[in-house]
Design a protein around this motif. Structure first.
Motif, PDB file in Angstrom:
ATOM      1  N   ASP A 101      41.155  53.684  43.686  1.00 17.43           N
ATOM      2  CA  ASP A 101      39.902  53.713  42.670  1.00 17.43           C
ATOM      3  C   ASP A 101      40.354  52.497  41.577  1.00 17.43           C
ATOM      4  OD1 ASP A 101      39.116  55.899  43.833  1.00 17.43           O
ATOM      5  OD2 ASP A 101      40.304  57.240  42.876  1.00 17.43           O
ATOM      6  N   PHE A 102      39.339  52.566  40.710  1.00 16.04           N
ATOM      7  CA  PHE A 102      39.532  51.663  39.609  1.00 16.04           C
ATOM      8  C   PHE A 102      40.756  52.290  38.792  1.00 16.04           C
ATOM      9  CE2 PHE A 102      35.317  49.949  40.311  1.00 16.04           C
ATOM     10  CZ  PHE A 102      35.624  48.608  40.500  1.00 16.04           C
ATOM     11  N   GLY A 103      41.438  51.092  38.435  1.00 11.88           N
ATOM     12  CA  GLY A 103      42.820  51.609  37.515  1.00 11.88           C
ATOM     13  C   GLY A 103      43.305  50.366  36.909  1.00 11.88           C
ATOM     14  N   GLU A 104      44.782  50.388  36.601  1.00 14.14           N
ATOM     15  CA  GLU A 104      45.457  49.168  36.142  1.00 14.14           C
ATOM     16  C   GLU A 104      45.489  48.284  37.037  1.00 14.14           C
ATOM     17  OE1 GLU A 104      49.310  50.005  34.733  1.00 14.14           O
ATOM     18  OE2 GLU A 104      48.981  51.923  34.119  1.00 14.14           O
ATOM     19  N   THR A 105      45.612  48.378  38.313  1.00 12.46           N
ATOM     20  CA  THR A 105      45.602  47.346  39.397  1.00 12.46           C
ATOM     21  C   THR A 105      44.366  46.340  39.242  1.00 12.46           C
ATOM     22  OG1 THR A 105      46.952  48.604  40.868  1.00 12.46           O
ATOM     23  CG2 THR A 105      45.978  46.648  41.775  1.00 12.46           C
ATOM     24  N   ALA A 106      43.095  46.971  39.241  1.00 13.54           N
ATOM     25  CA  ALA A 106      42.083  46.132  39.119  1.00 13.54           C
ATOM     26  C   ALA A 106      41.864  45.467  37.937  1.00 13.54           C
ATOM     27  CB  ALA A 106      40.809  47.300  39.069  1.00 13.54           C
ATOM     28  N   THR A 107      42.523  45.759  36.860  1.00 10.21           N
ATOM     29  CA  THR A 107      42.201  44.992  35.428  1.00 10.21           C
ATOM     30  C   THR A 107      43.675  44.194  35.177  1.00 10.21           C
ATOM     31  OG1 THR A 107      42.894  47.044  34.243  1.00 10.21           O
ATOM     32  CG2 THR A 107      40.435  46.468  34.664  1.00 10.21           C
ATOM     33  N   SER A 108      44.440  44.268  35.875  1.00 16.85           N
ATOM     34  CA  SER A 108      45.729  43.608  35.871  1.00 16.85           C
ATOM     35  C   SER A 108      45.677  42.278  35.717  1.00 16.85           C
ATOM     36  CB  SER A 108      46.882  44.184  36.663  1.00 16.85           C
ATOM     37  OG  SER A 108      48.142  43.398  36.687  1.00 16.85           O
ATOM     38  N   PRO A 109      46.226  41.620  34.863  1.00 16.67           N
ATOM     39  CA  PRO A 109      46.290  39.992  34.924  1.00 16.67           C
ATOM     40  C   PRO A 109      47.205  39.501  36.185  1.00 16.67           C
ATOM     41  CG  PRO A 109      47.596  40.770  32.999  1.00 16.67           C
ATOM     42  CD  PRO A 109      46.776  41.941  33.557  1.00 16.67           C
ATOM     43  N   ASN A 110      47.946  40.378  36.655  1.00 17.68           N
ATOM     44  CA  ASN A 110      48.874  40.087  37.652  1.00 17.68           C
ATOM     45  C   ASN A 110      48.246  40.492  39.012  1.00 17.68           C
ATOM     46  OD1 ASN A 110      51.199  39.545  36.031  1.00 17.68           O
ATOM     47  ND2 ASN A 110      51.722  41.921  36.032  1.00 17.68           N
ATOM     48  N   LEU A 111      46.998  40.778  39.175  1.00 11.67           N
ATOM     49  CA  LEU A 111      46.292  40.882  40.438  1.00 11.67           C
ATOM     50  C   LEU A 111      46.325  39.948  41.465  1.00 11.67           C
ATOM     51  CD1 LEU A 111      44.743  43.070  42.184  1.00 11.67           C
ATOM     52  CD2 LEU A 111      42.630  42.014  41.046  1.00 11.67           C
ATOM     53  N   PRO A 112      46.073  38.594  40.810  1.00  8.40           N
ATOM     54  CA  PRO A 112      46.160  37.502  41.976  1.00  8.40           C
ATOM     55  C   PRO A 112      47.464  37.574  42.596  1.00  8.40           C
ATOM     56  CG  PRO A 112      45.017  36.938  39.910  1.00  8.40           C
ATOM     57  CD  PRO A 112      45.413  38.203  39.584  1.00  8.40           C
ATOM     58  N   ALA A 113      48.684  37.584  41.863  1.00 13.22           N
ATOM     59  CA  ALA A 113      49.811  37.288  42.483  1.00 13.22           C
ATOM     60  C   ALA A 113      50.162  38.590  42.999  1.00 13.22           C
ATOM     61  CB  ALA A 113      50.798  37.450  41.117  1.00 13.22           C
ATOM     62  N   MET A 114      49.768  39.665  42.825  1.00 12.47           N
ATOM     63  CA  MET A 114      50.085  40.927  43.676  1.00 12.47           C
ATOM     64  C   MET A 114      49.342  40.661  45.167  1.00 12.47           C
ATOM     65  SD  MET A 114      48.476  44.081  44.895  1.00 12.47           S
ATOM     66  CE  MET A 114      46.994  44.150  43.880  1.00 12.47           C
ATOM     67  N   LEU A 115      47.878  40.126  45.048  1.00 13.53           N
ATOM     68  CA  LEU A 115      47.327  39.831  46.273  1.00 13.53           C
ATOM     69  C   LEU A 115      48.053  38.735  47.105  1.00 13.53           C
ATOM     70  CD1 LEU A 115      43.543  40.128  45.030  1.00 13.53           C
ATOM     71  CD2 LEU A 115      44.798  42.030  46.622  1.00 13.53           C
ATOM     72  N   ALA A 116      48.292  37.808  46.554  1.00 14.05           N
ATOM     73  CA  ALA A 116      49.072  36.792  47.467  1.00 14.05           C
ATOM     74  C   ALA A 116      50.269  37.565  48.002  1.00 14.05           C
ATOM     75  CB  ALA A 116      49.726  35.821  46.475  1.00 14.05           C
ATOM     76  N   ASP A 117      51.098  38.622  47.428  1.00 12.38           N
ATOM     77  CA  ASP A 117      52.247  38.970  47.937  1.00 12.38           C
ATOM     78  C   ASP A 117      51.839  39.937  48.987  1.00 12.38           C
ATOM     79  OD1 ASP A 117      53.892  37.551  46.117  1.00 12.38           O
ATOM     80  OD2 ASP A 117      54.121  39.642  44.916  1.00 12.38           O
ATOM     81  N   GLU A 118      50.778  40.800  48.693  1.00 17.91           N
ATOM     82  CA  GLU A 118      50.222  41.701  49.699  1.00 17.91           C
ATOM     83  C   GLU A 118      49.787  40.771  51.020  1.00 17.91           C
ATOM     84  OE1 GLU A 118      49.924  45.329  49.639  1.00 17.91           O
ATOM     85  OE2 GLU A 118      51.295  45.080  48.048  1.00 17.91           O
ATOM     86  N   PHE A 119      49.108  39.914  50.841  1.00 16.80           N
ATOM     87  CA  PHE A 119      48.495  38.966  52.026  1.00 16.80           C
ATOM     88  C   PHE A 119      49.619  38.421  52.781  1.00 16.80           C
ATOM     89  CE2 PHE A 119      44.203  38.301  49.820  1.00 16.80           C
ATOM     90  CZ  PHE A 119      43.587  39.417  50.280  1.00 16.80           C
ATOM     91  N   SER A 120      50.611  37.971  52.084  1.00 18.24           N
ATOM     92  CA  SER A 120      51.860  37.399  52.535  1.00 18.24           C
ATOM     93  C   SER A 120      52.521  38.456  53.453  1.00 18.24           C
ATOM     94  CB  SER A 120      52.891  36.799  51.721  1.00 18.24           C
ATOM     95  OG  SER A 120      52.203  35.870  51.002  1.00 18.24           O
ATOM     96  N   ALA A 121      52.582  39.600  53.127  1.00 17.09           N
ATOM     97  CA  ALA A 121      53.221  40.628  53.880  1.00 17.09           C
ATOM     98  C   ALA A 121      52.508  41.281  55.020  1.00 17.09           C
ATOM     99  CB  ALA A 121      53.606  42.051  52.817  1.00 17.09           C
ATOM    100  N   LEU A 122      51.188  40.897  54.990  1.00 16.43           N
ATOM    101  CA  LEU A 122      50.465  41.118  56.421  1.00 16.43           C
ATOM    102  C   LEU A 122      50.427  40.122  57.327  1.00 16.43           C
ATOM    103  CD1 LEU A 122      47.050  42.440  54.428  1.00 16.43           C
ATOM    104  CD2 LEU A 122      48.635  43.791  55.738  1.00 16.43           C
ATOM    105  N   MET A 123      51.022  39.108  56.967  1.00 16.64           N
ATOM    106  CA  MET A 123      51.285  37.809  57.968  1.00 16.64           C
ATOM    107  C   MET A 123      52.297  37.936  59.102  1.00 16.64           C
ATOM    108  SD  MET A 123      49.495  34.670  56.254  1.00 16.64           S
ATOM    109  CE  MET A 123      50.206  34.304  54.918  1.00 16.64           C
TER     110      MET A 123
END
Length: 123
Positions: A101-123
């Protein structure tokens, strides 16, 4: 709104990474969208070539908080491994998704870095 990272090579049978903004929240993951039978055959061939390695990867993703494997399943299983690989192998198309759901993650300035980490973990 949908954002995806994929190869522009039509012959490439690799998975697509995505990030989506929906009315009720956000989501991200990777998978084969509208997979053709030959694409999934290549995917299963890669699992068959090294089932122990794929089991390790599948178990690692299964431990990642908030992710689930999705995709239409075959009525008759193609093969059974008796482990986390089964959830991936016996699908007509497969993706691993995280939604929230919308919350802190969706509006966080750290979202791009978090997504890069998540995508890296999926590889």
């Amino acid at each position: 709104m949908w954002f995806e990272i994929r190869s522009d090579n039509a012959a490439d049978n690799s998975a697509t990474f995505y990030f989506v903004i929906k009315p009720a929240g956000i989501g991200w993951g990777m998978g084969f969208w509208c997979a053709e039978a030959v694409q999934m055959e290549h995917f299963r061939d890669s699992i068959d070539a090294n089932p122990a390695e794929f089991e390790r990867l599948a178990e690692g993703i299964a431990k990642m908080k908030g992710y689930r494997v999705e995709g239409p399943e075959y009525k008759r299983k193609k093969r059974e491994f008796g482990n986390a690989t089964d959830e991936w192998y016996n699908r007509k198309g497969v993706s691993v998704n995280h939604s929230e759901d919308f919350g802190e993650t969706a509006t966080s300035p750290n979202l791009p870095a978090m997504l890069a980490d998540e995508f890296s973990a999926l590889m």
